[in-house]
Design a protein around this motif. Sequence first.
Motif, PDB file in Angstrom:
ATOM      1  N   LEU A 153       0.815  -1.214   0.000  1.00  0.00           N
ATOM      2  CA  LEU A 153       0.000   0.000   0.000  1.00  0.00           C
ATOM      3  C   LEU A 153       0.850   1.265   0.000  1.00  0.00           C
ATOM      4  O   LEU A 153       0.305   2.369   0.062  1.00  0.00           O
ATOM      5  CB  LEU A 153      -0.922   0.015   1.227  1.00  0.00           C
ATOM      6  N   SER A 154       2.157   1.119  -0.080  1.00  0.00           N
ATOM      7  CA  SER A 154       3.056   2.259   0.075  1.00  0.00           C
ATOM      8  C   SER A 154       3.785   2.573  -1.224  1.00  0.00           C
ATOM      9  O   SER A 154       4.352   1.684  -1.860  1.00  0.00           O
ATOM     10  CB  SER A 154       4.083   1.960   1.177  1.00  0.00           C
ATOM     11  N   ALA A 155       3.761   3.838  -1.596  1.00  0.00           N
ATOM     12  CA  ALA A 155       4.433   4.263  -2.818  1.00  0.00           C
ATOM     13  C   ALA A 155       5.930   4.391  -2.579  1.00  0.00           C
ATOM     14  O   ALA A 155       6.353   4.905  -1.549  1.00  0.00           O
ATOM     15  CB  ALA A 155       3.866   5.603  -3.283  1.00  0.00           C
ATOM     16  N   LEU A 156       6.707   3.933  -3.547  1.00  0.00           N
ATOM     17  CA  LEU A 156       8.165   4.003  -3.439  1.00  0.00           C
ATOM     18  C   LEU A 156       8.762   4.804  -4.592  1.00  0.00           C
ATOM     19  O   LEU A 156       9.894   4.569  -5.009  1.00  0.00           O
ATOM     20  CB  LEU A 156       8.762   2.592  -3.421  1.00  0.00           C
ATOM     21  N   SER A 157       7.981   5.763  -5.093  1.00  0.00           N
ATOM     22  CA  SER A 157       8.480   6.565  -6.211  1.00  0.00           C
ATOM     23  C   SER A 157       9.720   7.354  -5.803  1.00  0.00           C
ATOM     24  O   SER A 157      10.577   7.655  -6.630  1.00  0.00           O
ATOM     25  CB  SER A 157       7.386   7.507  -6.720  1.00  0.00           C
ATOM     26  N   GLY A 158       9.824   7.688  -4.509  1.00  0.00           N
ATOM     27  CA  GLY A 158      11.018   8.379  -4.039  1.00  0.00           C
ATOM     28  C   GLY A 158      12.258   7.524  -4.171  1.00  0.00           C
ATOM     29  O   GLY A 158      13.348   8.028  -4.469  1.00  0.00           O
TER      30      GLY A 158
ATOM     31  N   VAL B 277      15.483   8.645  -6.346  1.00  0.00           N
ATOM     32  CA  VAL B 277      16.795   8.799  -5.708  1.00  0.00           C
ATOM     33  C   VAL B 277      17.812   7.804  -6.254  1.00  0.00           C
ATOM     34  O   VAL B 277      18.975   8.153  -6.499  1.00  0.00           O
ATOM     35  CB  VAL B 277      16.663   8.637  -4.169  1.00  0.00           C
ATOM     36  N   SER B 278      17.380   6.547  -6.471  1.00  0.00           N
ATOM     37  CA  SER B 278      18.332   5.484  -6.834  1.00  0.00           C
ATOM     38  C   SER B 278      18.353   5.156  -8.319  1.00  0.00           C
ATOM     39  O   SER B 278      19.280   4.504  -8.803  1.00  0.00           O
ATOM     40  CB  SER B 278      18.008   4.203  -6.042  1.00  0.00           C
ATOM     41  N   GLY B 279      17.318   5.563  -9.074  1.00  0.00           N
ATOM     42  CA  GLY B 279      17.272   5.282 -10.501  1.00  0.00           C
ATOM     43  C   GLY B 279      16.787   3.876 -10.813  1.00  0.00           C
ATOM     44  O   GLY B 279      16.702   3.013  -9.934  1.00  0.00           O
ATOM     45  N   GLU B 280      16.441   3.628 -12.076  1.00  0.00           N
ATOM     46  CA  GLU B 280      15.961   2.333 -12.570  1.00  0.00           C
ATOM     47  C   GLU B 280      14.839   1.797 -11.666  1.00  0.00           C
ATOM     48  O   GLU B 280      13.828   2.462 -11.471  1.00  0.00           O
ATOM     49  CB  GLU B 280      17.135   1.349 -12.692  1.00  0.00           C
ATOM     50  N   ASP B 281      14.997   0.577 -11.126  1.00  0.00           N
ATOM     51  CA  ASP B 281      13.957   0.007 -10.260  1.00  0.00           C
ATOM     52  C   ASP B 281      14.182   0.320  -8.783  1.00  0.00           C
ATOM     53  O   ASP B 281      13.595  -0.307  -7.908  1.00  0.00           O
ATOM     54  CB  ASP B 281      13.884  -1.517 -10.462  1.00  0.00           C
TER      55      ASP B 281
ATOM     56  N   PRO C 264      15.033  -4.513  -5.442  1.00  0.00           N
ATOM     57  CA  PRO C 264      16.065  -5.547  -5.592  1.00  0.00           C
ATOM     58  C   PRO C 264      16.501  -6.147  -4.253  1.00  0.00           C
ATOM     59  O   PRO C 264      16.818  -7.338  -4.183  1.00  0.00           O
ATOM     60  CB  PRO C 264      17.220  -4.784  -6.258  1.00  0.00           C
ATOM     61  N   LYS C 265      16.503  -5.338  -3.186  1.00  0.00           N
ATOM     62  CA  LYS C 265      16.889  -5.869  -1.875  1.00  0.00           C
ATOM     63  C   LYS C 265      15.842  -6.850  -1.341  1.00  0.00           C
ATOM     64  O   LYS C 265      16.182  -7.823  -0.667  1.00  0.00           O
ATOM     65  CB  LYS C 265      17.094  -4.728  -0.881  1.00  0.00           C
ATOM     66  N   ILE C 266      14.575  -6.581  -1.638  1.00  0.00           N
ATOM     67  CA  ILE C 266      13.525  -7.524  -1.237  1.00  0.00           C
ATOM     68  C   ILE C 266      13.752  -8.863  -1.929  1.00  0.00           C
ATOM     69  O   ILE C 266      13.716  -9.925  -1.301  1.00  0.00           O
ATOM     70  CB  ILE C 266      12.126  -6.971  -1.584  1.00  0.00           C
ATOM     71  N   ALA C 267      13.991  -8.810  -3.231  1.00  0.00           N
ATOM     72  CA  ALA C 267      14.231 -10.040  -3.989  1.00  0.00           C
ATOM     73  C   ALA C 267      15.471 -10.764  -3.482  1.00  0.00           C
ATOM     74  O   ALA C 267      15.483 -11.995  -3.353  1.00  0.00           O
ATOM     75  CB  ALA C 267      14.361  -9.704  -5.473  1.00  0.00           C
ATOM     76  N   ASP C 268      16.523 -10.016  -3.174  1.00  0.00           N
ATOM     77  CA  ASP C 268      17.756 -10.625  -2.663  1.00  0.00           C
ATOM     78  C   ASP C 268      17.518 -11.331  -1.333  1.00  0.00           C
ATOM     79  O   ASP C 268      18.102 -12.393  -1.070  1.00  0.00           O
ATOM     80  CB  ASP C 268      18.846  -9.561  -2.478  1.00  0.00           C
TER      81      ASP C 268
ATOM     82  N   PRO D  21       5.369  -2.775 -10.093  1.00  0.00           N
ATOM     83  CA  PRO D  21       6.167  -3.252 -11.243  1.00  0.00           C
ATOM     84  C   PRO D  21       7.662  -3.425 -10.972  1.00  0.00           C
ATOM     85  O   PRO D  21       8.233  -4.457 -11.358  1.00  0.00           O
ATOM     86  CB  PRO D  21       5.887  -2.200 -12.323  1.00  0.00           C
ATOM     87  N   PRO D  22       8.351  -2.470 -10.327  1.00  0.00           N
ATOM     88  CA  PRO D  22       9.774  -2.711 -10.051  1.00  0.00           C
ATOM     89  C   PRO D  22      10.009  -3.939  -9.171  1.00  0.00           C
ATOM     90  O   PRO D  22      10.988  -4.662  -9.371  1.00  0.00           O
ATOM     91  CB  PRO D  22      10.207  -1.430  -9.324  1.00  0.00           C
ATOM     92  N   LEU D  23       9.101  -4.188  -8.229  1.00  0.00           N
ATOM     93  CA  LEU D  23       9.247  -5.375  -7.385  1.00  0.00           C
ATOM     94  C   LEU D  23       8.982  -6.636  -8.199  1.00  0.00           C
ATOM     95  O   LEU D  23       9.697  -7.637  -8.055  1.00  0.00           O
ATOM     96  CB  LEU D  23       8.286  -5.305  -6.204  1.00  0.00           C
ATOM     97  N   GLN D  24       7.991  -6.593  -9.055  1.00  0.00           N
ATOM     98  CA  GLN D  24       7.691  -7.763  -9.883  1.00  0.00           C
ATOM     99  C   GLN D  24       8.882  -8.111 -10.772  1.00  0.00           C
ATOM    100  O   GLN D  24       9.250  -9.286 -10.898  1.00  0.00           O
ATOM    101  CB  GLN D  24       6.456  -7.476 -10.745  1.00  0.00           C
ATOM    102  N   ARG D  25       9.507  -7.091 -11.357  1.00  0.00           N
ATOM    103  CA  ARG D  25      10.677  -7.344 -12.211  1.00  0.00           C
ATOM    104  C   ARG D  25      11.835  -7.901 -11.380  1.00  0.00           C
ATOM    105  O   ARG D  25      12.554  -8.807 -11.819  1.00  0.00           O
ATOM    106  CB  ARG D  25      11.092  -6.050 -12.923  1.00  0.00           C
ATOM    107  N   SER D  26      12.024  -7.363 -10.184  1.00  0.00           N
ATOM    108  CA  SER D  26      13.120  -7.825  -9.324  1.00  0.00           C
ATOM    109  C   SER D  26      12.921  -9.271  -8.895  1.00  0.00           C
ATOM    110  O   SER D  26      13.878 -10.058  -8.847  1.00  0.00           O
ATOM    111  CB  SER D  26      13.232  -6.920  -8.089  1.00  0.00           C
TER     112      SER D  26
END
Length: 383
Positions: free
Chosen positions: A54-59, A63-67, A72-76, A93-98
Amino acid sequence: MNKLFLSCIILINFAWILIYAELQYPADVSYLVSDLKYSQEHGLKICEVQHGALSALSGDLYVSGEDGAISPKIADFFTFFPIKKWAAGLLYPPLQRSLAVKEWQIVPSVKILLQDSTFLECAKVHSVDPCCITSYAGIVYADLDIVGNFDYYRKLCPGILFLNAATFPYWNDKYKMNALFDYNDELKQYKADWRIYPKKYDVSLSQQIQQEMPGELYVIKPRKESLANGVIVVANKDLDTVLQMILEPIATLEKHPDKKYAYWWKNRDDSFLIEKYYTSDYVCFSAPLSGNMSCATEYQYDATMRIACIMHYDGGRMRYHSLGGFWKLPAKSLQEQGTLNEQRISCCKPPFYTAVDSQLLKEVNTHIERAMLLLYEIMLSSR
């Protein structure tokens, strides 16, 4: 005498084992995001704890670029558990790709997942040790698809560890999540002072709030919204006027120029939240992010820090796993002309984000780790 002493020791140890056994919880992995204020004066003051979905991570992306750095840390994190993994339903979407990069099986919905023969085979295998993550045959991330009927899926699929199970009872209700902080005196000190009141205007309500929770500024929040919808910052001198405006709304409120006020025209909750406003130590820039130049030599922003983490319980141990964070900035600095909402509430769009100094992030994590472990234990014990 020695035999009696030995018998007592055995009984004490046995009792301790029983107590310890009673404190064992089912294994759990929960992804959470916290919004907080941090200053040298007040230390850590948590404003909200939300489900990651439920939380937006657009920041983080800005700040970090790309996804970003968080997905990526969640996936790791999940690579430590060599069991099958599925993600179902609408995901960030960035989490799904990761997750896909780490060989998670991505499917459109739980309904489709329940037609997968490999998944069904894993789902019916009962866990040998429900307290151990690797004793499950698989992991599923499917918040939006299962939160409304989690008990059904848990019983249907005993061999599957569904992520965020410990946090589902507090899904999208700020009151239920806030109430957990009152279970523990140490935990309570980390939370911004707050109260819940019936959504009914009374001429004495403002005075009651200020007596129970003295402060210069307050934050009014609806119970079941995200993305700062309906959040209003108000000075104590204006509290009565604003309360009457939103609790006894007239038709013109719907067209209020500030959408956060206009929101209250449609709110149908029977109660609302209000908390004491705390400032962070200011984040400074040489020029305003809005581009509107003035004569100020430094532009100070009262920012809110967003921290993401994974809480997990495995084999009798709770752990906090930091995923990083970023500053969310309001639309206007304190040196620019603007309303309290413009100067105090996060804008939540570029360029109103910035990185957190690494040393400060480390300092904040030492405090929030303790707070989140206390909070998480309450969630686990309430399951």
